[in-house]
Design an enzyme around this catalytic site. Structure first.
Site, PDB file in Angstrom:
ATOM      1  N   ALA A   1       0.801  -1.234   0.000  1.00 62.66           N
ATOM      2  CA  ALA A   1       0.000   0.000   0.000  1.00 62.66           C
ATOM      3  C   ALA A   1       0.840   1.294   0.000  1.00 62.66           C
ATOM      4  CB  ALA A   1      -0.978  -0.041   1.172  1.00 62.66           C
TER       5      ALA A   1
ATOM      6  N   ASP B   1      -3.977  -2.538   4.002  1.00 63.10           N
ATOM      7  CA  ASP B   1      -4.188  -1.794   2.760  1.00 63.10           C
ATOM      8  C   ASP B   1      -5.197  -0.680   2.951  1.00 63.10           C
ATOM      9  OD1 ASP B   1      -3.296  -4.671   1.926  1.00 63.10           O
ATOM     10  OD2 ASP B   1      -2.727  -3.247   0.356  1.00 63.10           O
TER      11      ASP B   1
ATOM     12  N   LYS C   1      -3.959  -8.435   3.002  1.00 61.23           N
ATOM     13  CA  LYS C   1      -3.802  -9.573   2.090  1.00 61.23           C
ATOM     14  C   LYS C   1      -4.706 -10.751   2.460  1.00 61.23           C
ATOM     15  CE  LYS C   1      -1.845  -9.696  -0.866  1.00 61.23           C
ATOM     16  NZ  LYS C   1      -2.541  -9.405  -2.153  1.00 61.23           N
TER      17      LYS C   1
HETATM   18  O1  MRU Z   1      -1.138  -7.336  -3.200  1.00 61.27           O
HETATM   19  P1  MRU Z   1      -0.050  -6.636  -2.439  1.00 61.27           P
HETATM   20  O2  MRU Z   1       1.252  -7.349  -2.459  1.00 61.27           O
HETATM   21  O3  MRU Z   1       0.065  -5.180  -2.831  1.00 61.27           O
HETATM   22  O4  MRU Z   1      -0.567  -6.662  -0.939  1.00 61.27           O
HETATM   23  C1  MRU Z   1       0.205  -6.077   0.064  1.00 61.27           C
HETATM   24  C2  MRU Z   1      -0.381  -6.241   1.417  1.00 61.27           C
HETATM   25  O5  MRU Z   1      -1.431  -6.793   1.607  1.00 61.27           O
HETATM   26  C3  MRU Z   1       0.365  -5.590   2.532  1.00 61.27           C
HETATM   27  O6  MRU Z   1       0.215  -6.298   3.725  1.00 61.27           O
HETATM   28  C4  MRU Z   1      -0.174  -4.167   2.731  1.00 61.27           C
HETATM   29  O7  MRU Z   1      -0.181  -3.468   1.520  1.00 61.27           O
HETATM   30  C5  MRU Z   1       0.618  -3.406   3.719  1.00 61.27           C
HETATM   31  S1  MRU Z   1       2.181  -2.972   3.079  1.00 61.27           S
HETATM   32  C6  MRU Z   1       3.032  -2.072   4.216  1.00 61.27           C
END
Ligand code: MRU
Length: 345
Positions: free
Chosen positions: A49, A238, A248
């Protein structure tokens, strides 16, 4: 640790680690147009994110550079088109929308010098870049107070340095506890099907920094908790809304098992991930190409793991209700879900 994304002042382009090539190869992509940044976000060459927020901010700078010779009306129109293109890449992480909104605010409504606006946009993007690192360090410091010597910490996906500009969110308290407080901490990383961010990215960056890490298949987490082999869980986010944390896919199941075993379940995120005026039902959960990500491993056609054409369910994120969250760590401190609302609303 190396920055995930950087502005190259000489060439006025954006340099990013290509995360689809890790852990095998540390390779960079250079982007010189906003459309390239859009593709890079959509294809997950950069992901996480906070990282996609900063990438989109630089995307807006590139859009301004692409439109230097337009008249002011055309420039404004093109900037809004660029903003829409960038917003349409991934729908769930709020940081993307937060960053684009912040960049659009810089553009004055009345006729002004385009070159000056472009420089102001660049200053804002560079400020976001620096703020991201500062926030992550503050998250690290606050979050480290929750960790004890010899803790084994389970994490999901990659909410580390690679998901941000540097240092990470969920991995920040671990880094701080080890590097600044000299605590002994071990990490268990869920492999995180289907994109394997835990196995490919979390394990890679912790290995790179010599922080002890083991990976497990996602379905092992319950057994480890039952055996008492995990003391704390820290995940990123996110989008955090008033009644749930979006992160996620698989995070929700972890939180339920953690509750059953009385294991603290922490969420670490900068305040730019908060959307507390929203609730769970307001959020669109991204669904990605299941034939590419689920029926094969990372789209490798030579290794299908399902019958050809079988229907795949592929939500990229899930929602964890607030009652399963022990505390949320932001750059401002550690908050229970109730305290979070009181502090930020
Ligand atoms: O699909 P992604 O790899 O963008 O998902 C990322 C996540 O779910 C992370 O846990 C979230 O973005 C936090 S990142 C500091």
């Amino acid at each position: 640790m190396i920055p995930t994304i950087e502005w190259d002042a000489k060439t006025r382009t954006v340099k990013l680690i290509d995360q689809t090539k890790l852990p095998g190869h540390l390779e960079y992509i250079t982007a010189s147009t906003h459309a390239e940044i859009g593709r890079i976000i959509k294809n997950m060459n950069i992901r996480g994110a906070p990282a996609i927020g900063v990438a989109a901010a630089f995307g807006m700078v590139l859009a301004a550079q692409e439109n230097q010779n337009q008249n002011f009306e055309h420039f404004i129109k093109s900037m809004h088109q660029a903003a829409n293109l960038l917003k349409n890449t991934r729908p769930t992480a709020i940081n993307l929308f937060w960053a684009i909104k912040r960049m659009l605010k810089i553009i004055p409504a009345e006729k002004s010098d385009i070159e000056q606006i472009t420089e102001r946009l660049l200053e804002e993007a560079l400020q976001m870049w620096q703020e991201d690192i500062n926030c992550n360090k503050a998250i690290g410091k606050h979050g480290a107070s929750l960790l004890s010597d010899n803790d084994v910490v389970l994490t999901h996906c990659n909410a580390g340095s690679l998901a941000t500009v540097l240092y990470g969110t969920a991995l920040a308290p671990i880094r701080w506890a080890i590097e600044e407080e000299k605590k002994k901490i071990e990490v268990i990383a869920d492999e995180t099907r289907p994109r394997l961010q835990g196995a490919r990215l979390t394990a890679w960056e912790l290995n790179y920094d010599k922080i002890p890490v083991k990976i497990e298949t996602d379905n092992t987490a319950g057994l480890l908790m039952r055996k008492g082999l995990v003391q704390k869980i820290i995940v990123g986010a996110d989008r955090i809304v008033s009644d749930a944390v979006f992160n996620k896919i698989g995070t929700y199941m972890l939180a339920i098992v953690a509750k059953y075993h009385n294991i603290p379940f922490y969420v670490a995120a900068p305040s730019s991930t908060l959307a507390l005026e929203q609730k769970e039902s307001d959020v669109i959960i991204e669904q990605r190409d299941g034939q590419f990500e689920v029926a094969k491993i990372m789209g490798i056609a030579t290794k299908p793991i399902a019958p050809n054409g079988v229907e795949c369910i592929n939500f990229a994120f899930d929602a964890t209700p607030m009652e399963l969250v022990t505390a949320i760590i932001t750059e401002d401190g550690v908050f229970s879900p109730k305290e979070l609302l009181a502090h930020y609303l």
